[in-house]
Design an enzyme around this catalytic site. Structure first.
Site, PDB file in Angstrom:
ATOM      1  N   SER A 108     -64.901 -23.781 -15.780  1.00 11.45           N
ATOM      2  CA  SER A 108     -64.760 -24.923 -14.888  1.00 11.45           C
ATOM      3  C   SER A 108     -66.085 -25.169 -14.179  1.00 11.45           C
ATOM      4  O   SER A 108     -66.865 -24.243 -13.952  1.00 11.45           O
ATOM      5  CB  SER A 108     -63.663 -24.645 -13.858  1.00 11.45           C
ATOM      6  OG  SER A 108     -63.740 -25.540 -12.775  1.00 11.45           O
ATOM      7  N   SER A 109     -66.321 -26.415 -13.808  1.00 12.33           N
ATOM      8  CA  SER A 109     -67.560 -26.748 -13.096  1.00 12.33           C
ATOM      9  C   SER A 109     -67.607 -26.143 -11.705  1.00 12.33           C
ATOM     10  O   SER A 109     -68.666 -26.129 -11.068  1.00 12.33           O
ATOM     11  CB  SER A 109     -67.728 -28.266 -13.010  1.00 12.33           C
ATOM     12  OG  SER A 109     -66.631 -28.860 -12.339  1.00 12.33           O
ATOM     13  N   CYS A 110     -66.487 -25.597 -11.210  1.00 11.72           N
ATOM     14  CA  CYS A 110     -66.484 -24.989  -9.874  1.00 11.72           C
ATOM     15  C   CYS A 110     -67.241 -23.670  -9.838  1.00 11.72           C
ATOM     16  O   CYS A 110     -67.405 -23.067  -8.775  1.00 11.72           O
ATOM     17  CB  CYS A 110     -65.062 -24.793  -9.364  1.00 11.72           C
ATOM     18  SG  CYS A 110     -64.177 -23.434 -10.153  1.00 11.72           S
ATOM     19  N   TYR A 137     -61.255 -18.108  -7.887  1.00 10.87           N
ATOM     20  CA  TYR A 137     -61.163 -18.644  -9.247  1.00 10.87           C
ATOM     21  C   TYR A 137     -62.552 -18.735  -9.877  1.00 10.87           C
ATOM     22  O   TYR A 137     -62.759 -18.352 -11.041  1.00 10.87           O
ATOM     23  CB  TYR A 137     -60.500 -20.025  -9.212  1.00 10.87           C
ATOM     24  CG  TYR A 137     -60.407 -20.709 -10.550  1.00 10.87           C
ATOM     25  CD1 TYR A 137     -59.436 -20.335 -11.475  1.00 10.87           C
ATOM     26  CD2 TYR A 137     -61.275 -21.736 -10.892  1.00 10.87           C
ATOM     27  CE1 TYR A 137     -59.338 -20.974 -12.707  1.00 10.87           C
ATOM     28  CE2 TYR A 137     -61.189 -22.373 -12.126  1.00 10.87           C
ATOM     29  CZ  TYR A 137     -60.220 -21.990 -13.027  1.00 10.87           C
ATOM     30  OH  TYR A 137     -60.131 -22.613 -14.242  1.00 10.87           O
ATOM     31  N   LYS A 141     -64.149 -16.855 -13.273  1.00 13.45           N
ATOM     32  CA  LYS A 141     -64.733 -17.579 -14.399  1.00 13.45           C
ATOM     33  C   LYS A 141     -66.184 -17.176 -14.643  1.00 13.45           C
ATOM     34  O   LYS A 141     -66.640 -17.090 -15.792  1.00 13.45           O
ATOM     35  CB  LYS A 141     -64.620 -19.090 -14.170  1.00 13.45           C
ATOM     36  CG  LYS A 141     -63.199 -19.619 -14.300  1.00 13.45           C
ATOM     37  CD  LYS A 141     -62.654 -19.366 -15.700  1.00 13.45           C
ATOM     38  CE  LYS A 141     -61.249 -19.879 -15.894  1.00 13.45           C
ATOM     39  NZ  LYS A 141     -60.725 -19.617 -17.252  1.00 13.45           N
ATOM     40  N   HIS A 180     -54.337 -31.015  -9.307  1.00 16.03           N
ATOM     41  CA  HIS A 180     -55.685 -31.475  -9.012  1.00 16.03           C
ATOM     42  C   HIS A 180     -55.638 -32.916  -8.486  1.00 16.03           C
ATOM     43  O   HIS A 180     -54.605 -33.568  -8.499  1.00 16.03           O
ATOM     44  CB  HIS A 180     -56.560 -31.386 -10.261  1.00 16.03           C
ATOM     45  CG  HIS A 180     -56.888 -29.979 -10.650  1.00 16.03           C
ATOM     46  ND1 HIS A 180     -56.224 -29.305 -11.650  1.00 16.03           N
ATOM     47  CD2 HIS A 180     -57.809 -29.107 -10.167  1.00 16.03           C
ATOM     48  CE1 HIS A 180     -56.729 -28.085 -11.767  1.00 16.03           C
ATOM     49  NE2 HIS A 180     -57.680 -27.943 -10.881  1.00 16.03           N
TER      50      HIS A 180
END
Length: 308
Positions: A108-110, A137, A141, A180
């Site tokens: 994920s871009s987070c 999270y 990742k 989301h």
């Protein structure tokens, strides 16, 4: 990747996994291996390792994860950290033990720092503090990315990590408690229209900027990369275009047909101010997203379980 290759897709009932299965089937890949949670608990290391040793897939798409929006990430921090670490560790190490040479890890871009330079390049990973609301999270990742990278270096594997921007589309989660932003907006606007409300509430100020990718475009990118040897262990996947949450809410309102006004609840968190991915590495490999945002929102709304 050969047409007769045995391909394992984990999380095949979720938004990303189901899109990858659709994309594989449309390209003629018929030897697709899937298991439900009841059939294979990905948190069970022994079960996962036994399954991989017995099946020996040629390629693995890791689309299984515990996911959610700001509220869920912030409330269930331990669950998000533990379950994602466990799932990905079981699969990546189990794949290596089973001799699986090629694997794709979806993140994920987070993962990138909260106040990252924009657009976000892959090399910005670990250059600053994370957004606190989804830090557990993101840390899980990041560990998955580094695990793939480390197994490539130590064992000569070809494990690629792809980092999608914000996703939406068929099989999305529309539960307002943990969805989301885009599916939440779609459902809120839909229900407000049905009730004849004068307004609907959007969390935050509406000022943060977000990039959105239709999930079938992500699946297309994943299969495209699986048919090559991209070399880079980490690749961003997005559109390269972002909008404010305010612009997004107004677009959703138009698609759904809600004619009231939007109220912004600034007491709720905005999250990261901006997340726009630099997708030049993927573009250099010959892939670009195809679905304009308004078209994708229309498709997502038509596929939503409450739109019948």
């Amino acid at each position: 990747m050969q047409q007769n290759a045995k391909i394992l897709v984990t999380g095949h009932r979720g938004m990303v996994g189901s899109a990858i299965v659709r994309r594989l089937e449309s390209s003629g890949y018929l030897n697709i291996l899937t298991r439900t949670h009841t059939e294979l608990d990905l948190l069970d290391q022994a079960a996962v390792h036994h399954f991989l040793a017995a099946e020996k897939p040629d390629y693995i798409f890791m689309a299984a994860a515990k996911v959610g929006g700001i509220q869920a990430n912030n409330q269930f921090r331990g669950d998000f950290l533990y379950q994602n670490l466990q799932i990905q560790s079981n699969l990546i190490h189990g794949a290596h033990l089973a001799g699986v040479q090629r694997l794709m890890f979806l993140g994920s871009s987070c993962i990138y720092p909260r106040d990252c330079l924009q657009p976000i390049r892959e090399e910005y990973l670990l250059t600053g503090p994370l957004e606190q609301t989804n830090e557990p999270y993101a840390i899980a990742k990041i560990a998955g990315i580094k695990m793939c990278e480390s197994y490539n270096r130590q064992f000569g594997r070809e494990y690629v990590s792809v980092m999608p921007t914000n996703l939406y589309g068929p099989n999305d989660n529309y539960d307002l408690a943990n969805s989301h932003v885009l599916p939440a907006l779609i459902r809120k606007a839909h229900e407000a229209r049905l009730r004849g409300d004068a307004e609907y509430v959007v969390w935050g100020t509406g000022e943060p900027r977000r990039e959105f990718l239709y999930v079938d475009d992500l699946a297309d990118a994943c299969v495209y990369l699986s048919e090559q040897s991209p070399g880079d262990a980490l690749l961003n996947v997005g559109t390269g275009v972002d909008v404010t949450i305010r612009e997004l809410a107004e677009t959703v309102m138009g698609v759904v047909g809600f004619e009231g006004r939007i109220v912004y609840d600034s007491s709720k968190p905005d999250g990261t101010p901006r997340k726009l991915l630099d997708v030049s590495r993927l573009a250099a490999l010959g892939w670009r997203a195809k679905t304009p945002l308004i078209d994708g929102i229309r498709k997502a709304y038509e596929a939503a379980p409450f739109h019948r």
